[in-house]
Design an enzyme around this catalytic site. Structure first.
Site: not given
Length: 140
Positions: A61-63, A66
């Site tokens: 999710a953060e990848t 971001g």
């Protein structure tokens, strides 16, 4: 929506020798208003009970959020994570999970991204929200 030129190959190359590469995360699509990627459910991403590790879902999710945030800002600007949450809906045991990130908010100093992670049968695995700070890049 996108302010920086991008290809899937460029996004993937930027992740060489990072957690993204270690977990086997691959960027698969950039649409008009979303970015997608996938991650294997294997020994790199599983917890001891043989299920997808919640932290691996959060990393996917953060990848994706971001990367989307980075593509939405002008050159000379960076985005760094402020907060991420993840609700784990159902387990994944094998195959791939596919994430799609869409922007909910773009302000001058923050962005908020929604990330839905599904398995190959299109079952919802995880719902995540990422908030990033938008800052001028610092030269090293």
């Amino acid at each position: 929506m996108w302010k920086k030129p991008h290809t899937l190959e460029e996004l993937q190359a930027a992740c060489t020798s990072t957690l993204v590469q270690t977990l086997g995360i691959e960027f698969t699509a950039v649409g008009e208003d979303y970015i997608e990627g996938r991650m294997p459910v294997d020994e790199r991403t599983m917890q001891p009970m043989g299920l997808l590790h919640g932290g691996a879902s959060a990393a996917l999710a953060e990848t994706l959020g971001g990367a989307g945030a980075y593509l939405c800002v002008e050159e000379g600007t960076i985005c760094v994570g402020l907060e991420i949450n993840a609700n784990h809906i159902r387990p994944a045991r094998r195959g791939w999970v596919i994430g799609r990130a869409t922007r909910l908010h773009q302000g001058r100093t923050t962005q908020v991204w929604n990330i839905m992670i599904r398995d190959e049968q299109d079952q919802l695995i995880c719902v995540s929200r990422l908030t990033v700070a938008v800052r001028p890049s610092v030269q090293r």
